[in-house]
Design an enzyme around this catalytic site. Structure first.
Site, mmCIF file in Angstrom:
data_model
loop_
_atom_site.group_PDB
_atom_site.id
_atom_site.type_symbol
_atom_site.label_atom_id
_atom_site.label_comp_id
_atom_site.label_asym_id
_atom_site.label_seq_id
_atom_site.Cartn_x
_atom_site.Cartn_y
_atom_site.Cartn_z
ATOM 1 C CG MET A 93 -4.397 6.715 -4.556
ATOM 2 S SD MET A 93 -4.673 5.585 -3.175
ATOM 3 C CE MET A 93 -3.052 4.827 -2.977
ATOM 4 C CG MET A 118 -5.942 -0.034 -5.357
ATOM 5 S SD MET A 118 -4.543 -0.173 -4.237
ATOM 6 C CE MET A 118 -5.341 -0.992 -2.869
ATOM 7 C CG HIS A 142 -7.928 1.543 3.696
ATOM 8 N ND1 HIS A 142 -8.640 2.488 2.986
ATOM 9 C CD2 HIS A 142 -6.959 1.114 2.853
ATOM 10 C CE1 HIS A 142 -8.125 2.623 1.776
ATOM 11 N NE2 HIS A 142 -7.098 1.786 1.661
ATOM 12 C CB SER A 173 -4.195 -0.063 5.280
ATOM 13 O OG SER A 173 -3.967 -1.131 4.378
ATOM 14 C CG MET A 206 -3.989 -4.441 -4.125
ATOM 15 S SD MET A 206 -2.245 -4.434 -3.704
ATOM 16 C CE MET A 206 -2.192 -3.104 -2.507
ATOM 17 C CG ASP A 244 -5.280 -1.280 0.774
ATOM 18 O OD1 ASP A 244 -5.803 -0.326 0.157
ATOM 19 O OD2 ASP A 244 -4.568 -1.131 1.782
ATOM 20 C CG ASP A 259 -4.404 4.516 0.868
ATOM 21 O OD1 ASP A 259 -3.525 4.132 1.665
ATOM 22 O OD2 ASP A 259 -5.046 3.730 0.137
ATOM 23 C CG HIS A 278 -8.229 1.640 -1.968
ATOM 24 N ND1 HIS A 278 -6.923 1.960 -1.671
ATOM 25 C CD2 HIS A 278 -8.455 2.126 -3.222
ATOM 26 C CE1 HIS A 278 -6.381 2.592 -2.702
ATOM 27 N NE2 HIS A 278 -7.280 2.690 -3.662
HETATM 28 C C1 DX5 Z 1 -1.422 1.176 -1.245
HETATM 29 C C2 DX5 Z 1 -2.639 0.927 -0.410
HETATM 30 C C3 DX5 Z 1 -2.522 1.499 0.939
HETATM 31 C C4 DX5 Z 1 -1.459 0.902 1.815
HETATM 32 C C5 DX5 Z 1 -0.938 1.988 2.707
HETATM 33 O O1 DX5 Z 1 -1.665 0.746 -2.523
HETATM 34 O O2 DX5 Z 1 -3.774 1.511 -1.024
HETATM 35 O O3 DX5 Z 1 -3.778 1.495 1.608
HETATM 36 O O4 DX5 Z 1 -1.923 -0.164 2.601
HETATM 37 O O5 DX5 Z 1 0.160 1.521 3.392
HETATM 38 P P1 DX5 Z 1 1.142 2.459 4.225
HETATM 39 O O6 DX5 Z 1 0.304 3.178 5.241
HETATM 40 O O7 DX5 Z 1 2.113 1.514 4.792
HETATM 41 O O8 DX5 Z 1 1.747 3.439 3.243
HETATM 42 ZN ZN ZN Z 2 -5.625 1.720 0.167
#
Ligand code: DX5
Ligand code: ZN
Length: 214
Positions: free
Chosen positions: A135, A66, A31, A8, A35, A33, A169, A64
């Site tokens: 998750m 969110m 990956h 990620s 948000m 993310d 994840d 991903h």
């Molecule tokens: C959390 C994200 C993850 C995050 C994981 O909301 O969806 O993808 O980057 O980070 P680590 O591996 O540090 O838990």
């Molecule tokens: Zn993620």
């Protein structure tokens, strides 16, 4: 089953994304993310950044979302170069319409479930999904601890005969990856574990071999 590592970039240095991506070019997926500050408390990056980094990275993008309205934005991310578009079943968009939209854009569809959401919610869509994301932390932040309590959801999907990819994840590291692999997961997101390590390349290979030998 093929074990895939999906670092990620949330944990990477956003000022140097191109060189950060070079460090993880041995990974199977990247990956990303996304948000929106509404579905989750934070705001990260959007489609323009995905489009920019797509130009300098040949590894497939596992995006991903969110965000509250994935149906509205799926096309932007498809155009930006997402290969897999993953959205949350808890989002405000209609799940069936969103899956169909992603498929109509020629992309692989995936659905994510938060730790508190029963896995039964994705069952009606399994035939159309390339991947289910279970998750292992509450979405929104990197660096949280792996929740082993969600493993039965992975086992349940495999018991039902689901043969697609199952991704985990959150809190994945060289130890917790073994727990997830034993439960039946085969795609592993790792943010902090990869980017905060001395050698991301070496960490990717340790993660992969720990998953394969779990
Ligand atoms: C959390 C994200 C993850 C995050 C994981 O909301 O969806 O993808 O980057 O980070 P680590 O591996 O540090 O838990
Ligand atoms: Zn993620």
């Amino acid at each position: 089953m093929d074990m895939k590592i999906s670092p990620s970039i949330l944990a990477s240095d956003y000022a140097n994304l191109e060189s950060e991506l070079k460090k993880i070019e041995s990974s199977d997926l990247i990956h990303v993310d996304v948000m929106d500050g509404h579905f989750v408390p934070n705001i990260s990056i959007g489609a323009p950044v995905v489009a920019a980094i797509k130009k300098v990275c040949g590894v497939p993008f596992d995006v991903h979302l969110m965000i509250s309205n994935p149906l509205k934005y799926a096309e932007d991310f498809a155009k930006a170069g997402a290969d897999i578009i993953c959205f949350h079943v808890e989002s405000e968009s209609n799940t069936r319409e969103t899956v169909d939209k992603i498929l109509s854009l020629g992309k692989k569809a995936a659905i994510a479930v938060k730790p508190g959401t029963p896995v039964e919610e994705v069952i009606p869509y399994l035939d159309d999904l390339a991947m289910v994301l279970i998750m292992t932390v509450e979405p929104g932040f990197g660096g949280q601890s792996f929740m082993e309590g969600v493993m039965p959801k992975i086992e349940k999907l495999r018991e039902l005969g689901y043969k697609g990819d199952i991704e985990v994840d959150g809190g994945v590291n060289p130890e917790t990856i073994k727990i997830a692999a034993r439960a039946g997961a085969n795609v592993f997101v790792a943010g902090s574990a990869v980017f905060k390590s001395e050698s991301p390349k070496e960490t990717i290979s340790v993660l992969r071999s720990n998953a394969e030998n779990a």
